[in-house]
Write a protein that holds these residues in place. Structure first.
Motif, PDB file in Angstrom:
ATOM      1  N   ILE A  84       0.724  -1.039  -0.105  1.00 19.71           N
ATOM      2  CA  ILE A  84       0.150   0.042  -0.089  1.00 19.71           C
ATOM      3  C   ILE A  84       0.885   1.202   0.079  1.00 19.71           C
ATOM      4  CG2 ILE A  84      -1.759   1.330   1.230  1.00 19.71           C
ATOM      5  CD1 ILE A  84      -2.805  -1.334   2.245  1.00 19.71           C
ATOM      6  N   GLU A  85       1.192   1.797  -1.090  1.00 18.75           N
ATOM      7  CA  GLU A  85       1.817   3.067  -1.199  1.00 18.75           C
ATOM      8  C   GLU A  85       1.200   4.432  -0.547  1.00 18.75           C
ATOM      9  OE1 GLU A  85       4.901   3.143  -2.832  1.00 18.75           O
ATOM     10  OE2 GLU A  85       4.802   0.938  -3.184  1.00 18.75           O
ATOM     11  N   ARG A 117       0.894 -11.433   1.480  1.00 18.02           N
ATOM     12  CA  ARG A 117       0.891 -10.589   2.565  1.00 18.02           C
ATOM     13  C   ARG A 117       0.895  -9.190   2.065  1.00 18.02           C
ATOM     14  NH1 ARG A 117       5.707 -12.594   0.757  1.00 18.02           N
ATOM     15  NH2 ARG A 117       7.593 -11.180   0.668  1.00 18.02           N
ATOM     16  N   ILE A 118       0.487  -8.031   2.863  1.00 20.30           N
ATOM     17  CA  ILE A 118       0.368  -6.776   2.604  1.00 20.30           C
ATOM     18  C   ILE A 118       1.361  -5.981   3.433  1.00 20.30           C
ATOM     19  CG2 ILE A 118      -1.184  -4.852   2.178  1.00 20.30           C
ATOM     20  CD1 ILE A 118      -3.318  -7.124   2.062  1.00 20.30           C
ATOM     21  N   GLU A 119       2.001  -4.901   2.617  1.00 19.06           N
ATOM     22  CA  GLU A 119       2.996  -4.116   3.525  1.00 19.06           C
ATOM     23  C   GLU A 119       2.386  -2.622   3.444  1.00 19.06           C
ATOM     24  OE1 GLU A 119       6.625  -4.326   0.979  1.00 19.06           O
ATOM     25  OE2 GLU A 119       6.678  -6.584   1.485  1.00 19.06           O
ATOM     26  N   GLY A 120       2.848  -1.913   4.551  1.00 15.91           N
ATOM     27  CA  GLY A 120       2.706  -0.514   4.681  1.00 15.91           C
ATOM     28  C   GLY A 120       3.857   0.235   5.057  1.00 15.91           C
ATOM     29  N   ARG A 121       3.982   1.454   4.677  1.00 17.98           N
ATOM     30  CA  ARG A 121       5.222   1.851   5.183  1.00 17.98           C
ATOM     31  C   ARG A 121       4.622   3.343   5.532  1.00 17.98           C
ATOM     32  NH1 ARG A 121      10.484   0.577   1.564  1.00 17.98           N
ATOM     33  NH2 ARG A 121       9.978  -1.736   1.525  1.00 17.98           N
ATOM     34  N   VAL A 122       5.205   4.088   6.929  1.00 16.32           N
ATOM     35  CA  VAL A 122       4.539   5.243   7.278  1.00 16.32           C
ATOM     36  C   VAL A 122       5.954   6.092   7.925  1.00 16.32           C
ATOM     37  CG1 VAL A 122       3.173   6.267   8.700  1.00 16.32           C
ATOM     38  CG2 VAL A 122       2.455   4.309   7.769  1.00 16.32           C
ATOM     39  N   LEU A 123       5.967   7.417   7.600  1.00 17.37           N
ATOM     40  CA  LEU A 123       7.141   8.080   8.314  1.00 17.37           C
ATOM     41  C   LEU A 123       6.832   8.006   9.832  1.00 17.37           C
ATOM     42  CD1 LEU A 123       7.521  11.357   6.020  1.00 17.37           C
ATOM     43  CD2 LEU A 123       8.936   9.182   5.998  1.00 17.37           C
ATOM     44  N   ALA A 124       8.017   8.080  10.569  1.00 18.35           N
ATOM     45  CA  ALA A 124       8.033   7.899  11.949  1.00 18.35           C
ATOM     46  C   ALA A 124       6.916   9.257  12.574  1.00 18.35           C
ATOM     47  CB  ALA A 124       9.125   7.841  12.586  1.00 18.35           C
ATOM     48  N   ALA A 125       7.339  10.369  11.990  1.00 16.04           N
ATOM     49  CA  ALA A 125       6.662  11.350  12.260  1.00 16.04           C
ATOM     50  C   ALA A 125       5.340  11.558  12.407  1.00 16.04           C
ATOM     51  CB  ALA A 125       7.326  12.507  11.440  1.00 16.04           C
ATOM     52  N   ASP A 152      17.107  13.163   5.947  1.00 14.55           N
ATOM     53  CA  ASP A 152      16.644  11.841   6.238  1.00 14.55           C
ATOM     54  C   ASP A 152      15.642  11.822   7.100  1.00 14.55           C
ATOM     55  OD1 ASP A 152      18.810  10.758   4.468  1.00 14.55           O
ATOM     56  OD2 ASP A 152      20.529  10.863   5.855  1.00 14.55           O
ATOM     57  N   TYR A 153      14.798  10.883   6.659  1.00 14.52           N
ATOM     58  CA  TYR A 153      13.716  10.558   7.825  1.00 14.52           C
ATOM     59  C   TYR A 153      13.595   9.318   8.117  1.00 14.52           C
ATOM     60  CZ  TYR A 153      12.425  15.693   6.926  1.00 14.52           C
ATOM     61  OH  TYR A 153      12.487  16.725   6.409  1.00 14.52           O
ATOM     62  N   THR A 154      13.026   8.718   9.220  1.00 10.23           N
ATOM     63  CA  THR A 154      12.823   7.372   9.649  1.00 10.23           C
ATOM     64  C   THR A 154      11.410   6.991   9.118  1.00 10.23           C
ATOM     65  OG1 THR A 154      14.449   7.572  11.401  1.00 10.23           O
ATOM     66  CG2 THR A 154      12.635   5.846  11.362  1.00 10.23           C
ATOM     67  N   GLU A 155      11.330   5.793   8.262  1.00 12.83           N
ATOM     68  CA  GLU A 155       9.987   5.296   7.695  1.00 12.83           C
ATOM     69  C   GLU A 155       9.993   3.797   8.673  1.00 12.83           C
ATOM     70  OE1 GLU A 155       7.920   5.421   3.749  1.00 12.83           O
ATOM     71  OE2 GLU A 155       9.692   4.453   3.565  1.00 12.83           O
ATOM     72  N   HIS A 156       8.639   3.633   9.126  1.00 12.19           N
ATOM     73  CA  HIS A 156       8.401   2.512   9.837  1.00 12.19           C
ATOM     74  C   HIS A 156       7.793   1.465   8.794  1.00 12.19           C
ATOM     75  CE1 HIS A 156       8.163   4.544  13.887  1.00 12.19           C
ATOM     76  NE2 HIS A 156       9.525   4.376  13.620  1.00 12.19           N
ATOM     77  N   LEU A 157       8.257   0.386   8.874  1.00  9.19           N
ATOM     78  CA  LEU A 157       7.646  -0.769   7.942  1.00  9.19           C
ATOM     79  C   LEU A 157       6.565  -1.778   8.886  1.00  9.19           C
ATOM     80  CD1 LEU A 157      10.955  -2.101   6.764  1.00  9.19           C
ATOM     81  CD2 LEU A 157       9.673   0.021   5.808  1.00  9.19           C
ATOM     82  N   TYR A 158       5.614  -2.078   7.837  1.00 11.29           N
ATOM     83  CA  TYR A 158       4.509  -2.772   8.758  1.00 11.29           C
ATOM     84  C   TYR A 158       4.201  -3.727   7.583  1.00 11.29           C
ATOM     85  CZ  TYR A 158       3.739   1.077  11.889  1.00 11.29           C
ATOM     86  OH  TYR A 158       3.935   1.667  12.845  1.00 11.29           O
ATOM     87  N   VAL A 159       3.846  -5.153   8.168  1.00  8.12           N
ATOM     88  CA  VAL A 159       3.268  -6.222   7.257  1.00  8.12           C
ATOM     89  C   VAL A 159       2.045  -6.873   7.898  1.00  8.12           C
ATOM     90  CG1 VAL A 159       3.808  -8.522   6.666  1.00  8.12           C
ATOM     91  CG2 VAL A 159       5.437  -6.764   6.222  1.00  8.12           C
ATOM     92  N   LYS A 160       1.243  -7.212   7.054  1.00  9.42           N
ATOM     93  CA  LYS A 160      -0.183  -7.983   7.586  1.00  9.42           C
ATOM     94  C   LYS A 160      -0.101  -9.188   6.831  1.00  9.42           C
ATOM     95  CE  LYS A 160      -4.908  -7.455   8.473  1.00  9.42           C
ATOM     96  NZ  LYS A 160      -5.914  -6.514   8.667  1.00  9.42           N
ATOM     97  N   VAL A 161      -0.270 -10.391   7.467  1.00  5.24           N
ATOM     98  CA  VAL A 161      -0.333 -11.616   6.746  1.00  5.24           C
ATOM     99  C   VAL A 161      -2.014 -12.131   6.893  1.00  5.24           C
ATOM    100  CG1 VAL A 161       0.219 -14.079   6.598  1.00  5.24           C
ATOM    101  CG2 VAL A 161       1.989 -12.326   7.567  1.00  5.24           C
TER     102      VAL A 161
END
Length: 248
Positions: A84-85, A117-125, A152-161
């Motif tokens: 999911i972009e 599986r479905i991935e999501g990415r969200v900036l930590a902020a 540079d910013y931190t992005e969190h990675l998420y996964v749902k199975v």
């Protein structure tokens, strides 16, 4: 309210939602100028038309009559994972459950297409975005640094199975020319030929080795100073992500 596949007639509505949502969500963290430039480049007519015509990209809109109030943009290239972009809800329509409804329909469509599986990415902020994924069954599997307009910013990675599987099941021992590696199939980078996955020396993911190329099953990969991953054996290259697509 109706959730349906987007058409070219929805382009203005998609742009309007994206502009408002990006500003409300990221202007404080990134700056208004960066957010405005990103929105202009990502959702310009030519690029948006190409994305809507791309068989590997899924656009769903939630519409109130003819008015688009939310949309999701996802990618699934036939590999096991879908990403999911973006999932944007216009600020005037938030806190009404529309984001959850759109997420559920997006997940269902991706799973029907064959994603396991479905991935999501969200900036930590983005606190609200992180809480949203966590509240709807996504496990945070890691983080990485992304470059946005030279910062540079931190992005969190998420996964749902789907079906309630664990993300821990996505670590697999693979024999390579450099010896046994543990490939994290929930840590993926898009490639020009096939995905790259993070490879570790141990199962608990404490010692990162590099990247595993899914196209030729090689560990002979490299990364340059700009974060571009390249497979030395088959020429597979990392594709631009949703953030650096505007700033390469």
């Amino acid at each position: 309210m109706d959730v349906r596949e987007a058409t070219t007639a929805d382009r203005d509505g998609i742009r309007r939602v994206a502009d408002a949502s990006l500003e409300a969500t990221y202007a404080d963290a990134l700056g208004e100028d960066i957010v405005r430039t990103a929105a202009e480049e990502w959702y310009q007519d030519e690029r948006l038309a190409d994305r809507l015509d791309d068989d590997g990209v899924q656009y769903l809109v939630l519409a109130d009559g003819d008015e688009v109030v939310a949309f999701s943009e996802s990618e699934f290239d036939g590999d096991a994972a879908a990403a999911i972009e973006w999932l944007h809800v216009h600020p005037d329509y938030r806190d009404r459950g529309f984001g959850v409804r759109l997420l559920e329909r997006t997940e269902a469509a991706l799973t029907k297409s064959g994603a396991n599986r479905i991935e999501g990415r969200v900036l930590a902020a983005n606190d609200e975005g992180n809480q949203f994924y966590q509240a709807h069954g996504y496990a945070r599997t890691g983080e990485h640094s992304v470059d946005v307009a030279g910062n540079d910013y931190t992005e969190h990675l998420y996964v749902k199975v789907p079906g309630g599987g664990s993300s821990a099941e996505l670590t697999e021992r693979v024999e390579t020319a450099a010896g046994p590696m543990f490939v994290a199939f929930d840590e993926r980078e898009r490639g020009s030929k096939a995905p790259f996955y993070t490879a570790y020396r141990n199962e608990n993911r404490e010692s990162k080795y590099g990247f595993y190329c899914a196209n030729c099953q090689s560990i002979n990969t490299s990364m340059d100073s700009m974060g571009r991953v390249h497979c030395e054996d088959c020429g597979n290259q990392r594709k631009a992500t949703r953030w650096d697509s505007s700033y390469l």
